[in-house]
Design a protein around this motif. Sequence first.
Motif, mmCIF file in Angstrom:
data_model
loop_
_atom_site.group_PDB
_atom_site.id
_atom_site.type_symbol
_atom_site.label_atom_id
_atom_site.label_comp_id
_atom_site.label_asym_id
_atom_site.label_seq_id
_atom_site.Cartn_x
_atom_site.Cartn_y
_atom_site.Cartn_z
ATOM 1 N N ALA A 1 13.050 7.471 4.495
ATOM 2 C CA ALA A 1 14.140 7.128 3.575
ATOM 3 C C ALA A 1 15.494 7.334 4.241
ATOM 4 O O ALA A 1 16.390 6.493 4.111
ATOM 5 C CB ALA A 1 14.038 7.961 2.300
ATOM 6 N N VAL A 2 15.649 8.444 4.957
ATOM 7 C CA VAL A 2 16.924 8.716 5.632
ATOM 8 C C VAL A 2 17.198 7.656 6.691
ATOM 9 O O VAL A 2 18.315 7.139 6.796
ATOM 10 C CB VAL A 2 16.930 10.144 6.236
ATOM 11 N N ALA A 3 16.181 7.297 7.474
ATOM 12 C CA ALA A 3 16.357 6.275 8.506
ATOM 13 C C ALA A 3 16.756 4.930 7.899
ATOM 14 O O ALA A 3 17.544 4.186 8.481
ATOM 15 C CB ALA A 3 15.074 6.130 9.323
ATOM 16 N N ARG A 4 16.245 4.626 6.727
ATOM 17 C CA ARG A 4 16.505 3.343 6.083
ATOM 18 C C ARG A 4 17.827 3.332 5.310
ATOM 19 O O ARG A 4 18.553 2.341 5.316
ATOM 20 C CB ARG A 4 15.347 3.009 5.147
ATOM 21 N N GLU A 5 18.175 4.449 4.645
ATOM 22 C CA GLU A 5 19.276 4.443 3.686
ATOM 23 C C GLU A 5 20.554 5.159 4.109
ATOM 24 O O GLU A 5 21.613 4.894 3.549
ATOM 25 C CB GLU A 5 18.809 5.054 2.363
ATOM 26 N N CYS A 6 20.489 6.090 5.048
ATOM 27 C CA CYS A 6 21.667 6.895 5.405
ATOM 28 C C CYS A 6 22.578 6.115 6.351
ATOM 29 O O CYS A 6 22.278 5.949 7.523
ATOM 30 C CB CYS A 6 21.237 8.223 6.022
ATOM 31 N N LYS A 7 23.710 5.667 5.827
ATOM 32 C CA LYS A 7 24.641 4.871 6.633
ATOM 33 C C LYS A 7 25.219 5.665 7.797
ATOM 34 O O LYS A 7 25.506 5.118 8.858
ATOM 35 C CB LYS A 7 25.786 4.349 5.765
ATOM 36 N N VAL A 8 25.402 6.962 7.613
ATOM 37 C CA VAL A 8 25.998 7.777 8.668
ATOM 38 C C VAL A 8 25.063 7.848 9.872
ATOM 39 O O VAL A 8 25.466 7.577 11.003
ATOM 40 C CB VAL A 8 26.356 9.192 8.162
ATOM 41 N N SER A 9 23.804 8.192 9.659
ATOM 42 C CA SER A 9 22.885 8.293 10.789
ATOM 43 C C SER A 9 22.620 6.927 11.410
ATOM 44 O O SER A 9 22.519 6.807 12.631
ATOM 45 C CB SER A 9 21.576 8.987 10.397
ATOM 46 N N ARG A 10 22.531 5.882 10.594
ATOM 47 C CA ARG A 10 22.331 4.538 11.160
ATOM 48 C C ARG A 10 23.520 4.139 12.025
ATOM 49 O O ARG A 10 23.354 3.551 13.091
ATOM 50 C CB ARG A 10 22.120 3.513 10.040
ATOM 51 N N THR A 11 24.722 4.466 11.591
ATOM 52 C CA THR A 11 25.919 4.141 12.360
ATOM 53 C C THR A 11 25.920 4.872 13.697
ATOM 54 O O THR A 11 26.201 4.284 14.746
ATOM 55 C CB THR A 11 27.188 4.499 11.561
ATOM 56 N N VAL A 12 25.587 6.156 13.673
ATOM 57 C CA VAL A 12 25.549 6.941 14.907
ATOM 58 C C VAL A 12 24.456 6.420 15.836
ATOM 59 O O VAL A 12 24.676 6.207 17.027
ATOM 60 C CB VAL A 12 25.340 8.442 14.595
ATOM 61 N N GLU A 13 23.258 6.202 15.285
ATOM 62 C CA GLU A 13 22.131 5.755 16.107
ATOM 63 C C GLU A 13 22.365 4.393 16.738
ATOM 64 O O GLU A 13 21.931 4.137 17.849
ATOM 65 C CB GLU A 13 20.852 5.728 15.274
ATOM 66 N N HIS A 14 23.052 3.507 16.024
ATOM 67 C CA HIS A 14 23.277 2.158 16.550
ATOM 68 C C HIS A 14 24.577 2.038 17.334
ATOM 69 O O HIS A 14 24.898 0.958 17.822
ATOM 70 C CB HIS A 14 23.230 1.133 15.416
ATOM 71 N N GLY A 15 25.299 3.137 17.455
ATOM 72 C CA GLY A 15 26.499 3.145 18.289
ATOM 73 C C GLY A 15 27.590 2.192 17.841
ATOM 74 O O GLY A 15 28.022 1.333 18.601
ATOM 75 N N ALA A 16 28.053 2.349 16.618
ATOM 76 C CA ALA A 16 29.127 1.487 16.120
ATOM 77 C C ALA A 16 30.361 1.631 17.008
ATOM 78 O O ALA A 16 30.728 2.740 17.392
ATOM 79 C CB ALA A 16 29.480 1.868 14.683
ATOM 80 N N PRO A 17 30.994 0.518 17.332
ATOM 81 C CA PRO A 17 32.199 0.605 18.166
ATOM 82 C C PRO A 17 33.334 1.314 17.435
ATOM 83 O O PRO A 17 33.461 1.191 16.216
ATOM 84 C CB PRO A 17 32.562 -0.856 18.439
ATOM 85 N N VAL A 18 34.123 2.045 18.171
ATOM 86 C CA VAL A 18 35.288 2.743 17.631
ATOM 87 C C VAL A 18 36.517 2.175 18.323
ATOM 88 O O VAL A 18 36.593 2.162 19.550
ATOM 89 C CB VAL A 18 35.197 4.278 17.873
#
Length: 118
Positions: free
Chosen positions: A95-112
Amino acid sequence: MSVTVRRVGEGRFVARTANGATVEVGGDGFSPVQLLEAALAACAAMTAEQLITRRGGSDFAVIATGTQSAHELSSVDIAFDLPADEPLATIVPRAVARECKVSRTVEHGAPVTVRLNG
């Protein structure tokens, strides 16, 4: 959904949301890395809360521990302070892997992007 960070002293800042919530950063407050760890733990807890409380665990803690190399945060471990329960041990991480936007953002390396307004 922006956050404004203002300098309030040497090495001290206050982050503020549009609705007025604040958190101190630097000085005696959170470090930026601790804020990231807190965001990851809180996102995981908020994502899993209903799953956990439905199974009778109404009071639980979530601990985020970061591993740092010399120059960056290299990993974060998020642990729920709950008895080992096989269905939850499978369902909560999924559930966390699917729904948590914070961890998904970190894991996928969102550009800053860093820029100056002015």
